[in-house]
Scaffold this motif. Sequence first.
Motif, PDB file in Angstrom:
ATOM      1  N   VAL A  68       4.237  -5.796   1.806  1.00 14.09           N
ATOM      2  CA  VAL A  68       5.103  -7.789   2.887  1.00 14.09           C
ATOM      3  C   VAL A  68       4.748  -8.580   1.700  1.00 14.09           C
ATOM      4  O   VAL A  68       3.990  -8.330   0.622  1.00 14.09           O
ATOM      5  CB  VAL A  68       4.321  -7.813   3.730  1.00 14.09           C
ATOM      6  N   GLY A  69       5.539  -9.395   1.557  1.00 13.60           N
ATOM      7  CA  GLY A  69       5.218 -10.595   0.799  1.00 13.60           C
ATOM      8  C   GLY A  69       6.199 -11.499   1.022  1.00 13.60           C
ATOM      9  O   GLY A  69       6.464 -11.937   2.028  1.00 13.60           O
ATOM     10  N   VAL A  70       6.913 -12.459  -0.202  1.00 13.14           N
ATOM     11  CA  VAL A  70       7.358 -13.969   0.512  1.00 13.14           C
ATOM     12  C   VAL A  70       8.175 -14.184   0.044  1.00 13.14           C
ATOM     13  O   VAL A  70       7.575 -13.865  -1.835  1.00 13.14           O
ATOM     14  CB  VAL A  70       6.285 -14.725   0.828  1.00 13.14           C
ATOM     15  N   LEU A  71       9.444 -15.124  -0.189  1.00 14.26           N
ATOM     16  CA  LEU A  71      10.078 -15.118  -1.024  1.00 14.26           C
ATOM     17  C   LEU A  71      11.110 -16.307  -1.124  1.00 14.26           C
ATOM     18  O   LEU A  71      10.241 -16.920   0.093  1.00 14.26           O
ATOM     19  CB  LEU A  71      11.532 -13.847  -1.003  1.00 14.26           C
ATOM     20  N   VAL A  72      10.557 -17.530  -2.346  1.00 12.52           N
ATOM     21  CA  VAL A  72      11.109 -18.437  -2.068  1.00 12.52           C
ATOM     22  C   VAL A  72      12.361 -18.904  -2.642  1.00 12.52           C
ATOM     23  O   VAL A  72      12.391 -18.544  -3.644  1.00 12.52           O
ATOM     24  CB  VAL A  72       9.560 -19.554  -3.046  1.00 12.52           C
ATOM     25  N   GLU A  73      13.616 -20.050  -2.110  1.00 12.29           N
ATOM     26  CA  GLU A  73      14.464 -20.281  -2.092  1.00 12.29           C
ATOM     27  C   GLU A  73      14.181 -21.364  -3.859  1.00 12.29           C
ATOM     28  O   GLU A  73      13.636 -22.320  -2.975  1.00 12.29           O
ATOM     29  CB  GLU A  73      15.372 -20.811  -1.798  1.00 12.29           C
TER      30      GLU A  73
ATOM     31  N   ALA B  44       9.337   0.421   1.987  1.00 10.67           N
ATOM     32  CA  ALA B  44       9.931   1.667   0.371  1.00 10.67           C
ATOM     33  C   ALA B  44      10.674   3.268   0.164  1.00 10.67           C
ATOM     34  O   ALA B  44       8.817   3.818   0.674  1.00 10.67           O
ATOM     35  CB  ALA B  44       9.907   0.830  -1.042  1.00 10.67           C
ATOM     36  N   LEU B  45      11.237   4.315  -0.042  1.00  8.16           N
ATOM     37  CA  LEU B  45      11.192   6.003   0.127  1.00  8.16           C
ATOM     38  C   LEU B  45      11.660   5.521  -1.303  1.00  8.16           C
ATOM     39  O   LEU B  45      12.327   5.279  -1.853  1.00  8.16           O
ATOM     40  CB  LEU B  45      11.716   6.196   1.055  1.00  8.16           C
ATOM     41  N   ARG B  46      10.441   6.379  -2.101  1.00  2.00           N
ATOM     42  CA  ARG B  46      11.200   6.925  -3.547  1.00  2.00           C
ATOM     43  C   ARG B  46      11.064   7.885  -4.328  1.00  2.00           C
ATOM     44  O   ARG B  46      10.107   8.900  -3.451  1.00  2.00           O
ATOM     45  CB  ARG B  46      10.129   5.148  -4.830  1.00  2.00           C
ATOM     46  N   PHE B  47      12.006   8.788  -4.326  1.00  2.00           N
ATOM     47  CA  PHE B  47      12.417  10.162  -4.725  1.00  2.00           C
ATOM     48  C   PHE B  47      12.028  10.938  -6.046  1.00  2.00           C
ATOM     49  O   PHE B  47      12.347   9.716  -6.861  1.00  2.00           O
ATOM     50  CB  PHE B  47      13.529  10.548  -3.717  1.00  2.00           C
TER      51      PHE B  47
ATOM     52  N   SER C  76      -2.920   3.908  -3.212  1.00  3.15           N
ATOM     53  CA  SER C  76      -2.817   2.990  -3.813  1.00  3.15           C
ATOM     54  C   SER C  76      -2.278   1.447  -3.369  1.00  3.15           C
ATOM     55  O   SER C  76      -1.546   1.078  -2.393  1.00  3.15           O
ATOM     56  CB  SER C  76      -1.284   3.788  -4.810  1.00  3.15           C
ATOM     57  N   ILE C  77      -2.533   0.561  -4.059  1.00  2.00           N
ATOM     58  CA  ILE C  77      -2.633  -0.679  -3.575  1.00  2.00           C
ATOM     59  C   ILE C  77      -0.998  -1.453  -5.150  1.00  2.00           C
ATOM     60  O   ILE C  77      -1.150  -1.178  -6.126  1.00  2.00           O
ATOM     61  CB  ILE C  77      -3.644  -1.328  -4.441  1.00  2.00           C
ATOM     62  N   HIS C  78      -0.050  -1.967  -4.175  1.00  2.00           N
ATOM     63  CA  HIS C  78       0.634  -2.433  -5.108  1.00  2.00           C
ATOM     64  C   HIS C  78       0.798  -3.970  -5.177  1.00  2.00           C
ATOM     65  O   HIS C  78       0.351  -4.983  -4.202  1.00  2.00           O
ATOM     66  CB  HIS C  78       2.148  -2.199  -4.395  1.00  2.00           C
ATOM     67  N   LEU C  79       0.816  -4.536  -6.518  1.00  3.89           N
ATOM     68  CA  LEU C  79       0.452  -5.700  -6.856  1.00  3.89           C
ATOM     69  C   LEU C  79       1.402  -6.374  -7.658  1.00  3.89           C
ATOM     70  O   LEU C  79       1.299  -6.190  -8.863  1.00  3.89           O
ATOM     71  CB  LEU C  79      -0.715  -6.484  -6.904  1.00  3.89           C
ATOM     72  N   GLY C  80       2.490  -7.388  -7.106  1.00  2.00           N
ATOM     73  CA  GLY C  80       4.226  -6.688  -7.551  1.00  2.00           C
ATOM     74  C   GLY C  80       4.501  -8.401  -7.589  1.00  2.00           C
ATOM     75  O   GLY C  80       3.886  -9.281  -6.990  1.00  2.00           O
ATOM     76  N   GLY C  81       5.454  -8.838  -8.444  1.00  2.00           N
ATOM     77  CA  GLY C  81       6.987  -9.934  -8.600  1.00  2.00           C
ATOM     78  C   GLY C  81       8.196  -9.767  -8.032  1.00  2.00           C
ATOM     79  O   GLY C  81       8.410  -8.305  -8.084  1.00  2.00           O
ATOM     80  N   ASP C  82       8.956 -10.140  -6.980  1.00  2.00           N
ATOM     81  CA  ASP C  82      10.389 -10.129  -7.138  1.00  2.00           C
ATOM     82  C   ASP C  82      11.231 -11.105  -7.363  1.00  2.00           C
ATOM     83  O   ASP C  82      10.988 -12.117  -7.675  1.00  2.00           O
ATOM     84  CB  ASP C  82       9.857 -10.158  -5.647  1.00  2.00           C
ATOM     85  N   GLY C  83      12.170 -10.918  -7.292  1.00  2.00           N
ATOM     86  CA  GLY C  83      13.889 -11.390  -7.704  1.00  2.00           C
ATOM     87  C   GLY C  83      14.373 -11.148  -6.610  1.00  2.00           C
ATOM     88  O   GLY C  83      13.930 -10.498  -5.844  1.00  2.00           O
ATOM     89  N   PHE C  84      15.427 -12.102  -5.989  1.00  2.00           N
ATOM     90  CA  PHE C  84      15.848 -11.889  -5.141  1.00  2.00           C
ATOM     91  C   PHE C  84      17.235 -12.920  -5.488  1.00  2.00           C
ATOM     92  O   PHE C  84      17.884 -14.025  -5.669  1.00  2.00           O
ATOM     93  CB  PHE C  84      15.518 -11.994  -3.792  1.00  2.00           C
ATOM     94  N   PHE C  85      18.539 -11.947  -5.522  1.00  2.00           N
ATOM     95  CA  PHE C  85      19.819 -12.362  -6.241  1.00  2.00           C
ATOM     96  C   PHE C  85      21.473 -12.290  -5.639  1.00  2.00           C
ATOM     97  O   PHE C  85      21.655 -11.245  -5.055  1.00  2.00           O
ATOM     98  CB  PHE C  85      20.377 -12.458  -7.796  1.00  2.00           C
TER      99      PHE C  85
ATOM    100  N   VAL D 142       0.680  -0.932   0.361  1.00  2.00           N
ATOM    101  CA  VAL D 142      -0.277  -0.263  -0.357  1.00  2.00           C
ATOM    102  C   VAL D 142       1.242   1.331  -0.808  1.00  2.00           C
ATOM    103  O   VAL D 142       1.685   1.200   0.202  1.00  2.00           O
ATOM    104  CB  VAL D 142      -1.169  -0.460   1.462  1.00  2.00           C
ATOM    105  N   GLY D 143       0.860   1.956  -0.808  1.00  2.00           N
ATOM    106  CA  GLY D 143       1.640   3.169  -1.093  1.00  2.00           C
ATOM    107  C   GLY D 143       0.820   4.362   0.166  1.00  2.00           C
ATOM    108  O   GLY D 143      -0.485   4.716   0.248  1.00  2.00           O
ATOM    109  N   LEU D 144       1.876   5.099   1.843  1.00  2.00           N
ATOM    110  CA  LEU D 144       0.973   4.997   2.843  1.00  2.00           C
ATOM    111  C   LEU D 144       0.589   6.992   2.536  1.00  2.00           C
ATOM    112  O   LEU D 144       0.021   6.913   3.268  1.00  2.00           O
ATOM    113  CB  LEU D 144       2.302   5.361   3.991  1.00  2.00           C
ATOM    114  N   ASP D 145       1.044   7.099   1.497  1.00  2.00           N
ATOM    115  CA  ASP D 145       0.937   8.593   0.601  1.00  2.00           C
ATOM    116  C   ASP D 145      -0.540   8.556  -0.424  1.00  2.00           C
ATOM    117  O   ASP D 145      -1.091  10.130   0.384  1.00  2.00           O
ATOM    118  CB  ASP D 145       1.981   9.446  -0.091  1.00  2.00           C
ATOM    119  N   GLU D 146      -0.816   7.588  -0.672  1.00  2.00           N
ATOM    120  CA  GLU D 146      -1.414   8.613  -1.840  1.00  2.00           C
ATOM    121  C   GLU D 146      -3.109   7.042  -1.731  1.00  2.00           C
ATOM    122  O   GLU D 146      -3.637   6.803  -2.386  1.00  2.00           O
ATOM    123  CB  GLU D 146      -1.506   7.974  -3.243  1.00  2.00           C
TER     124      GLU D 146
END
Length: 161
Positions: free
Chosen positions: A155-160, A142-145, A47-56, A41-45
């Motif tokens: 919040v999310g989950v990563l799977v090895e 996340a702070l975005r400038f 907004s709702i975020h729905l996404g995918g992640d990779g962690f390398f 969730v965007g705490l300022d506006e």
Amino acid sequence: MERTHTPRITQAAWFCLALLLGAAATPSHASAFELGGHLGVGLDEGSIHLGGDGFFPIADVSPSVRLAIWPSAAFVINDGPDGVLICADFPFEFEIANSIVSPFVGPGFGVGIFNDDAVVKLNIVGGVFIDTGTVRPFAELALRFIDGTFVDLLVGVLVEL
């Protein structure tokens, strides 16, 4: 002739794809790579975020600190135009002895694409991973400038893999 932003958007998308592919090809001595997703969730506006992640993992900076590249892409749903946020963050993850909690903090950048307009953003991310084995839930702030300041709670989950 009217100027269009499509070439900038295309360039940004290709650049982010190259980063993701480059990260996937990077050998890791720290651990295997992880894939997952997040909801935020965007705490300022609001907004709702729905996404995918990779962690390398990229490198072990010390016995208890590792550096990684964390590419992500999210659909952003809000009252205005919906859009896409593509990011590449570089978190430093701190391992705490005898703990399942690993805090992280790091810089990054992102490209926000709304109404055929692309805006590059500087990110500062921080949060915690909960190490439960091959599945790692996380919470992130996340702070975005640039072109405004945005604060997102994810919040999310990563799977090895």
